[in-house]
Design a protein around this motif. Structure first.
Motif, PDB file in Angstrom:
ATOM      1  N   ILE A  43       0.862  -1.173   0.000  1.00  0.00           N
ATOM      2  CA  ILE A  43       0.000   0.000   0.000  1.00  0.00           C
ATOM      3  C   ILE A  43       0.908   1.235   0.000  1.00  0.00           C
ATOM      4  CG2 ILE A  43      -0.206   0.063   2.530  1.00  0.00           C
ATOM      5  CD1 ILE A  43      -3.152   0.962   2.067  1.00  0.00           C
ATOM      6  N   ASP A  44       0.525   2.235  -0.761  1.00  0.00           N
ATOM      7  CA  ASP A  44       1.286   3.486  -0.814  1.00  0.00           C
ATOM      8  C   ASP A  44       1.320   4.067   0.599  1.00  0.00           C
ATOM      9  OD1 ASP A  44       1.916   6.280  -0.966  1.00  0.00           O
ATOM     10  OD2 ASP A  44       1.252   6.337  -3.044  1.00  0.00           O
ATOM     11  N   SER A  45       2.510   4.359   1.083  1.00  0.00           N
ATOM     12  CA  SER A  45       2.663   4.847   2.461  1.00  0.00           C
ATOM     13  C   SER A  45       1.835   6.100   2.728  1.00  0.00           C
ATOM     14  CB  SER A  45       4.136   5.112   2.763  1.00  0.00           C
ATOM     15  OG  SER A  45       4.638   6.143   1.928  1.00  0.00           O
ATOM     16  N   GLN A  46       1.717   6.977   1.732  1.00  0.00           N
ATOM     17  CA  GLN A  46       0.979   8.230   1.930  1.00  0.00           C
ATOM     18  C   GLN A  46      -0.534   8.028   1.955  1.00  0.00           C
ATOM     19  OE1 GLN A  46       2.603  11.088   2.869  1.00  0.00           O
ATOM     20  NE2 GLN A  46       4.281   9.620   2.905  1.00  0.00           N
ATOM     21  N   LEU A  47      -1.012   6.943   1.358  1.00  0.00           N
ATOM     22  CA  LEU A  47      -2.441   6.644   1.430  1.00  0.00           C
ATOM     23  C   LEU A  47      -2.838   6.171   2.817  1.00  0.00           C
ATOM     24  CD1 LEU A  47      -3.281   4.754  -1.896  1.00  0.00           C
ATOM     25  CD2 LEU A  47      -4.024   7.029  -1.191  1.00  0.00           C
ATOM     26  N   ILE A  48      -1.980   5.369   3.416  1.00  0.00           N
ATOM     27  CA  ILE A  48      -2.321   4.769   4.703  1.00  0.00           C
ATOM     28  C   ILE A  48      -1.883   5.633   5.878  1.00  0.00           C
ATOM     29  CG2 ILE A  48      -0.249   3.318   4.970  1.00  0.00           C
ATOM     30  CD1 ILE A  48      -3.818   2.167   5.682  1.00  0.00           C
ATOM     31  N   ARG A  49      -0.780   6.374   5.698  1.00  0.00           N
ATOM     32  CA  ARG A  49      -0.241   7.190   6.790  1.00  0.00           C
ATOM     33  C   ARG A  49       0.344   8.473   6.216  1.00  0.00           C
ATOM     34  NH1 ARG A  49       3.649   4.659  11.513  1.00  0.00           N
ATOM     35  NH2 ARG A  49       3.641   6.469  12.862  1.00  0.00           N
ATOM     36  N   PRO A  50      -0.528   9.459   5.896  1.00  0.00           N
ATOM     37  CA  PRO A  50      -0.031  10.710   5.333  1.00  0.00           C
ATOM     38  C   PRO A  50       1.044  11.322   6.238  1.00  0.00           C
ATOM     39  CG  PRO A  50      -2.411  10.626   5.219  1.00  0.00           C
ATOM     40  CD  PRO A  50      -1.980   9.454   6.056  1.00  0.00           C
ATOM     41  N   GLY A  51       2.111  11.784   5.622  1.00  0.00           N
ATOM     42  CA  GLY A  51       3.213  12.363   6.379  1.00  0.00           C
ATOM     43  C   GLY A  51       4.278  11.348   6.772  1.00  0.00           C
ATOM     44  N   TYR A  52       4.039  10.056   6.468  1.00  0.00           N
ATOM     45  CA  TYR A  52       5.060   9.037   6.747  1.00  0.00           C
ATOM     46  C   TYR A  52       6.312   9.422   5.979  1.00  0.00           C
ATOM     47  CZ  TYR A  52       7.379   4.443   6.369  1.00  0.00           C
ATOM     48  OH  TYR A  52       8.277   3.411   6.386  1.00  0.00           O
TER      49      TYR A  52
END
Length: 133
Positions: free
Chosen positions: A43-52
């Motif tokens: 999963i795209d990191s920014q989709l699941i945890r914006p600011g990761y």
């Protein structure tokens, strides 16, 4: 799309090539084209945890030929739960980094001491917005 693995994936060190494909608007996957047979859901990191965000060590920057203009994307491996997707786990300490400019990727292993807010087995339900009733 085929990607060249520039740094061994933990447990799958013989894999040098993977096929990246989109499953839906949220999930993607990589599948081994050589070495051990595997498929990882991502999963795209920014989709699941914006600011990761994390610092990309110089070693990985050089391996992937990254620069400030590089089109790159970090993905998180999803360990899917067979019966309940809400029980699935996310590994924020070993992101897959892709350089789309040259179709290369590497798994970056982050030190938990440097990233105390990241875990290797965070429950996906902690990041899914629930409809309030």
């Amino acid at each position: 799309m085929n990607l060249t693995v520039k740094c061994p994936i933990l447990g799958f060190e013989d894999t040098k090539n993977v096929e990246f494909s989109t499953i839906d608007d949220i999930f993607s996957k990589i599948q081994s084209k050589d070495g051990k047979d595997f498929t990882f859901v991502l999963i795209d990191s920014q989709l699941i945890r914006p600011g990761y965000d994390f610092d990309i060590p110089l070693y990985y920057q050089e391996l992937l030929a990254l620069n400030k203009e590089s089109k790159r994307q970090a993905f998180i491996i999803v360990a899917l739960h067979e019966k309940d997707v809400n029980e699935s786990r996310l590994n924020f300490l070993a992101p897959m980094l892709v350089n789309w400019d040259n179709n290369t990727m590497a798994q970056i292993i982050l030190d938990p001491k440097d990233y105390p807010d990241f875990s290797q087995a965070e429950q996906i339900s902690n990041y899914i917005k629930k409809d309030e009733k």
